[in-house]
Motif scaffolding. Structure first.
Motif, short mmCIF file in Angstrom:
data_model
loop_
_atom_site.label_atom_id
_atom_site.label_comp_id
_atom_site.label_asym_id
_atom_site.label_seq_id
_atom_site.Cartn_x
_atom_site.Cartn_y
_atom_site.Cartn_z
N GLU A 186 80.90 37.94 75.47
CA GLU A 186 80.59 38.69 74.24
C GLU A 186 79.96 40.04 74.59
OE1 GLU A 186 79.87 35.36 74.71
OE2 GLU A 186 81.67 34.88 73.51
N GLU A 187 79.06 40.03 75.58
CA GLU A 187 78.42 41.29 75.97
C GLU A 187 79.44 42.25 76.58
OE1 GLU A 187 73.87 39.67 76.86
OE2 GLU A 187 75.41 39.43 78.39
N GLU A 190 81.44 43.86 73.90
CA GLU A 190 80.69 44.93 73.23
C GLU A 190 80.74 46.23 74.04
OE1 GLU A 190 76.84 43.54 71.89
OE2 GLU A 190 76.16 45.63 71.69
N CYS A 193 84.20 47.78 73.64
CA CYS A 193 84.39 48.41 72.33
C CYS A 193 83.59 49.72 72.24
CB CYS A 193 84.00 47.44 71.21
SG CYS A 193 85.20 46.10 71.02
N ASP A 194 82.36 49.69 72.73
CA ASP A 194 81.51 50.89 72.66
C ASP A 194 82.06 52.05 73.47
OD1 ASP A 194 79.65 49.80 70.98
OD2 ASP A 194 78.24 49.24 72.56
#
Ligand code: KQY
Length: 366
Positions: A186-187, A190, A193-194
């Motif tokens: 999940e990290e 992120e 995506c960022d």
């Protein structure tokens, strides 16, 4: 050039699809004798052909170590820019900048940490310090702002973006012990995506059988356009590649992209297994810390490892009956582009292919 501490997505930037317009393409000259046979001489000839093929569609820059500058300059046509730049090897897809763009057409570079595909856990050579500086130098040369991630290891070949909110990766690579072992899936999602301006990451399982990069996505699956992918495939159920490709097919068939589209999936047949010959093994220096090249070892051959240029595609050929099938598949998928197939065994012997040795610089124009 300016170093940004903000994040590209928050700043309005996204990684375009490779099929969007480019300003340029970058390549690094091969030479290290513990990876390229005969001190890189056969590979250099093929890199010249790849550079010339791409240069017909968009300007190519060749980066080269000081001791090979004169040789590279002499072997390349005058209209290919040659720049002296220290490097450890020739995989600019992986160590080079990942360029992102905004709606105003501004281009910036994302500079991931590079550790030669796994650092001291299972990296492919040591050291890799010069490669890790390549992305920053590209940004300087082009006067592009830069986002540096000191604490996140990633190679450009381990991501594909559709430019429209969706990124595709493999678990085999991005969850590998030698990349970012302290981050959860999940990290990692992120961060992707960022820094790529995406909203969704499609997680495939594994890459091409025995791919030494821990299964880079760019050897097994890529976007043709938003909503359409090419997947490396074999119908031979006795080949370990079959189960790998089938598992990824199931994932792709049962997902949607960031825009809610079901994916159209086109199968791209791999060549018959290709193995290293005795002569090829003997041409490579055996060095502690570098992955050895041994007679009989199967190479991670795939036609998905092609480069999309403005108006053209440069795709590897392996002297295999499926070479023609690959060209036909690409003609069908990319009707407006000229398909150029080049003999690529010498690149494959180094551990990658045309996509791995190239890096596009998008123009920011659709
Ligand atoms: O992106 C790639 N396929 C690079 C492979 C690196 C091989 C180093 N021997």
């Amino acid at each position: 050039m300016k170093n940004y501490t903000s994040k590209p997505k928050a700043d309005g930037f996204r990684m375009p699809g490779e099929f969007e317009h480019h300003d340029a393409c970058w390549i690094i000259w091969p030479q290290r004798p513990d990876n390229w046979r005969m001190g890189g001489k056969p590979a250099q000839k093929v890199f010249v052909e790849v550079a010339k093929a791409i240069n017909k569609f968009e300007p190519v820059t060749m980066l080269v170590n000081e001791d090979q500058y004169e040789n590279a300059r002499g072997m390349l046509p005058e209209d290919i820019r040659v720049i002296e730049m220290s490097n450890n090897d020739s995989w600019i897809r992986d160590c080079g900048a990942t360029f992102v763009v905004n709606d105003a057409g501004e281009v910036r570079g994302v500079d991931w940490s590079f550790n030669a595909w796994g650092g001291l856990v299972d990296g492919l050579y040591f050291p890799w310090d010069k490669d890790d500086e390549v992305a920053a130098k590209m940004c300087d040369i082009e006067r592009k702002g830069r986002y540096r991630l000191d604490d996140f290891v990633l190679e450009g070949g381990s991501i594909h973006s559709d430019g429209d909110g969706t990124v595709m990766v493999t678990e085999e690579c991005l969850l590998s012990e030698g990349r970012n072992p302290d981050l959860t899936k999940e990290e990692i999602t992120e961060v992707l995506c960022d820094y790529l301006g995406a909203d969704k990451v499609i997680w495939l399982k594994n890459g091409i059988y025995l791919d030494e990069t821990n299964g880079h996505v760019d050897n097994i699956c890529c976007f043709v356009k938003p909503g359409k992918v090419l997947l490396a495939w074999t119908d031979d159920e006795s080949d370990p590649q079959y189960a790998i490709s089938k598992e990824n097919l199931d994932i792709l068939e049962n997902t949607t992209d960031a825009k809610g589209r079901k994916l159209e999936i086109v199968k791209m047949y791999v060549p018959s297994p290709i193995t290293i010959t005795k002569a090829e093994e003997e041409g490579v220096d055996a060095v502690d810390g570098t992955l050895p090249r041994l007679e009989g070892d199967r190479l991670a051959a795939s036609y998905v490892n092609f480069y999309i240029a403005n108006g053209g595609i440069v795709v590897p050929g392996f002297d295999d009956p499926n070479d023609a099938k690959a060209v036909a598949t690409l003609k069908d998928c990319f009707p407006g582009r000229e398909i150029v197939q080049l003999p690529a065994r010498e690149i494959l012997l180094g551990g990658g292919n045309v996509h791995c040795i190239t890096q596009q610089q998008p123009s920011g124009k659709k």
